[in-house]
Enzyme design. Structure first.
Site, short mmCIF file in Angstrom:
data_model
loop_
_atom_site.label_atom_id
_atom_site.label_comp_id
_atom_site.label_asym_id
_atom_site.label_seq_id
_atom_site.Cartn_x
_atom_site.Cartn_y
_atom_site.Cartn_z
N HIS A 298 -109.15 16.82 -32.53
CA HIS A 298 -108.90 16.81 -31.09
C HIS A 298 -108.10 18.02 -30.65
O HIS A 298 -107.14 18.43 -31.30
CB HIS A 298 -108.28 15.50 -30.63
N GLU A 344 -107.47 12.91 -27.05
CA GLU A 344 -107.26 11.83 -28.03
C GLU A 344 -105.91 11.17 -27.83
O GLU A 344 -105.77 9.96 -27.97
CB GLU A 344 -107.36 12.40 -29.46
N GLU A 345 -104.90 11.99 -27.51
CA GLU A 345 -103.52 11.47 -27.52
C GLU A 345 -103.24 10.44 -26.45
O GLU A 345 -102.49 9.50 -26.69
CB GLU A 345 -102.52 12.63 -27.39
N HIS A 442 -96.05 14.39 -33.28
CA HIS A 442 -95.63 14.21 -31.88
C HIS A 442 -94.22 14.73 -31.60
O HIS A 442 -93.51 14.16 -30.77
CB HIS A 442 -95.70 12.73 -31.47
ZN LIG Z 1 -104.00 13.51 -33.68
#
Ligand SMILES: [Zn+2]
Length: 476
Positions: A298, A344-345, A442
């Site tokens: 992604h 995606e996140e 993250h």
């Molecule tokens: Zn990822």
């Protein structure tokens, strides 16, 4: 055109020296005399790994994505720049076709930096703690929120406190990821419900905000963001992550002093959906062009760090598979597609759009591979699909084991390729060593310097080797 950079920026600075096949020519001169059709699987896989380790471009690509574009949350100028980066990179490599697939994405912005402050601790007085708003969270507004704190380790414990104790409070979810689990994704899975669903669980009992222990290992000085999911029909309240070091400190302070007041200020907000794109590059199959093997990662990342492991690594590995084939002069029988999925996140809209269009066009995706567990050294592949397809893949284990690809035991594919499952597509996830992944995941620490060139290139070669076998033999 795209936001932020003039077009020539990419032409000059992203120009990656693509076709420098001298070394490849020497490597494969013996192969080209007989043609790839007569080359043994073993030799061809060795050729792929040799090419990636001697002349791989994954690391160079990741450097340009991380340093020229940087983080790239859906809807942001960074995401728009990343789309152009992906298109220019694949165009420069001369794939058969490169195109953008439009998709509307959620557009969340963090705004100015968060404030999280213990106001009146008997021990330390007033102190700012390291927090980070969770993606998708509403903000507190400029006035902030001042409230007492109630610490819990689980939703059950929260329910036992009940509305009379939770009302008006900031709920502090402080269950750590289990450090004794060798499978770090299992450790993450055992704690992440606090981040995903904690806000709604707390809001049902009248809480005014939640603070969640970061999904990381103990004693980290930085916080991990990640998505929060508001349940429908439940009041939305602000949600933040706190660094594990400060989660431990706060827990200690609360043991001596239950009346601590906390001040929380966040400025994040959800804007209107924004236009964006999946970026797709393709080499057309020579024999079975209607059978598609898709590989991807992604393109979006959280708005901190550079999204190097998550998931710049997966994007450059997908591109590199096609580039390696082209450099080696390997002409696939089936169509091979690299897809850089958007969002995606915090929404998965890119993966859903890709599957929706594949279905509408009646495309036949025989297999989809995703790399979204970091750019670390190979361990194997996860898989989900029919028993027959799994058995076929496992049959190739002996060919892949010499390259540290030995673990084929786990079920699973990847978030972005999941929506292809109803079309009967075999889903495969690249499975690297994940011991360091959740130190960076993250966070501001997910930067290019955390990626090792050799490990990243080995990942690209691993995916290319598997794609080669899928291409040569299909899955029937
Ligand atoms: Zn990822």
């Amino acid at each position: 055109m795209f936001l932020g950079f003039p077009d020539r920026f990419f032409t000059f600075q992203f120009k990656i020296d693509v076709m420098k096949p001298l070394l490849a020519v020497t490597l494969f001169v013996c192969l080209s005399t007989v043609g790839y059709s007569q080359t043994t699987d073993k030799d061809l896989i060795k050729g792929i790994f040799d090419a990636a380790l001697k002349e791989g471009k994954s690391y160079q690509m990741l450097h340009s994505l991380c340093t020229k574009v940087g983080h790239r949350l859906s809807g942001s100028p960074g995401a728009a720049a990343a789309v152009e980066w992906g298109r220019h990179t694949m165009d420069d490599f001369g794939f058969d076709s490169v195109w953008l697939q439009p998709v509307m994405v959620p557009h969340w912005v963090r705004g100015q930096a968060e404030v999280g402050r213990v106001v009146n601790s008997k021990k330390i007085g007033s102190k700012d703690l390291t927090i980070l708003a969770l993606g998708g969270s509403i903000g507190t507004g400029p006035a902030g929120i001042s409230a007492g704190i109630i610490e819990v380790k689980s939703f059950d414990e929260l329910k036992q406190y009940g509305e009379k104790n939770v009302q008006g409070k900031i709920v502090f979810f402080n269950r750590p990821m289990d450090p004794t689990k060798i499978n770090t994704f299992a450790a993450y899975g055992g704690a992440v419900e606090q981040r995903a669903n904690g806000a709604s669980e707390a809001a049902k009992l009248g809480a005014v905000a939640v603070m969640v222990r970061s999904m990381g290992w103990t004693n980290e000085t930085y916080a991990h963001t990640g998505g929060v999911r508001y349940a429908p029909m439940v009041r939305q309240i602000p949600a933040v992550a706190i660094s594990t070091q400060h989660a431990d400190l706060l827990s200690k302070l609360l043991k001596d002093d239950r009346d601590i007041q906390f001040y929380l200020e966040t400025h994040c907000e959800m804007l209107e959906d924004a236009p964006s794109f999946n970026v797709i590059g393709q080499i057309k199959g020579s024999e079975y062009k209607d059978e598609i093997i898709v590989i991807g990662g992604h393109l979006d990342s959280w708005d901190v760090g550079q999204g190097a492991h998550d998931d710049g690594a997966g994007c450059v590995q997908a591109i590199e598979v096609l580039r390696l084939f082209k450099m080696m002069g390997y002409k696939p029988k089936r169509t091979i597609r690299a897809v850089l999925y958007m969002n995606e996140e915090n929404g998965l809209r890119g993966g859903q759009k890709y599957a929706e269009i594949a279905k509408a066009k009646r495309e036949n995706h025989i297999a989809a591979i995703e790399s979204d567990r970091g750019g670390f050294a190979p361990r194997g592949f996860t898989m989900s699909g029919s028993d027959a397809a799994k058995a076929k893949l496992k049959n190739w284990k002996a060919l892949l084991e010499p390259y540290d690809l030995w673990d084929f035991s786990q079920e699973g594919g990847g978030a972005d390729i999941g929506p292809l499952a109803p079309q009967g597509t075999m889903l495969i996830g690249y499975l690297p060593d994940s011991q360091r992944y959740f130190s960076y995941h993250h966070t501001q620490e997910d930067t290019f310097d955390k990626v090792d060139k050799r490990e990243l290139e080995l990942g690209s070669a691993s995916m290319a080797a598997l794609v080669f076998l899928l291409d040569r033999y299909g899955l029937k």
